[in-house]
Design a protein around this motif. Structure first.
Motif, PDB file in Angstrom:
ATOM      1  N   HIS A 186      41.001 -13.082  14.143  1.00  0.00           N
ATOM      2  CA  HIS A 186      40.837 -14.520  13.967  1.00  0.00           C
ATOM      3  C   HIS A 186      39.941 -14.850  12.775  1.00  0.00           C
ATOM      4  CE1 HIS A 186      42.591 -15.143  17.985  1.00  0.00           C
ATOM      5  NE2 HIS A 186      41.884 -14.086  18.343  1.00  0.00           N
ATOM      6  N   ARG A 199      43.400 -15.685   8.811  1.00  0.00           N
ATOM      7  CA  ARG A 199      43.978 -17.002   9.058  1.00  0.00           C
ATOM      8  C   ARG A 199      44.609 -17.555   7.780  1.00  0.00           C
ATOM      9  NH1 ARG A 199      41.325 -19.726  13.874  1.00  0.00           N
ATOM     10  NH2 ARG A 199      41.779 -21.645  12.801  1.00  0.00           N
ATOM     11  N   ALA A 206      46.729 -19.198  13.214  1.00  0.00           N
ATOM     12  CA  ALA A 206      45.438 -19.117  13.889  1.00  0.00           C
ATOM     13  C   ALA A 206      44.911 -17.690  13.991  1.00  0.00           C
ATOM     14  CB  ALA A 206      45.551 -19.726  15.289  1.00  0.00           C
TER      15      ALA A 206
END
Length: 125
Positions: free
Chosen positions: A30, A35, A41
């Motif tokens: 993440h 990203r 995401a």
């Protein structure tokens, strides 16, 4: 028992890769870089030894991340001993590769469901 083989490539087909055997690990990342690279995401990835990996076609790299110069698809991150494959580029989806860890969970979207039994690390595991 036959060795597992997987194949993948870019959107336009100019770059292809092949994997032999099972990955060393798999996860979700993440972090801000993943990203941005995926436009999503998180990045769903898995690592293989370099000797389990082969590729055809021209790739370009930015900060160790390899992509197709024709269509721009981000494919893998190649290191000295292993390669991290962006699993969304596999031909067969959904894949049977389940995340074993989640990195950079401090940047994880709150609306994502928790993956039961998958350890989360605030930054790199």
């Amino acid at each position: 028992m036959a060795e597992t083989t997987r194949s993948g490539g870019c959107l336009c087909g100019a770059v292809r890769y092949h994997l032999r055997g099972e990955p060393l690990t798999a996860g979700l990342c993440h972090c801000a870089d993943c990203r941005k690279v995926t436009g999503s995401a998180f990045l769903h990835y898995a690592d293989w030894h370099l000797y389990q990996f082969s590729t055809t076609g021209e790739v370009r790299s930015y900060a160790g991340r390899s992509f197709c110069p024709q269509c721009g698809s981000h494919l893998f991150n190649k290191g000295d001993e292993k390669v991290e494959i962006h699993l969304g580029t596999l031909d067969d989806a959904p894949s049977d590769i389940r995340p074993l860890v989640e990195g950079w969970a401090k940047r994880r979207e709150r609306w994502l469901p928790i993956l039961a039994g998958t350890p989360m690390f605030p930054a790199d595991p």
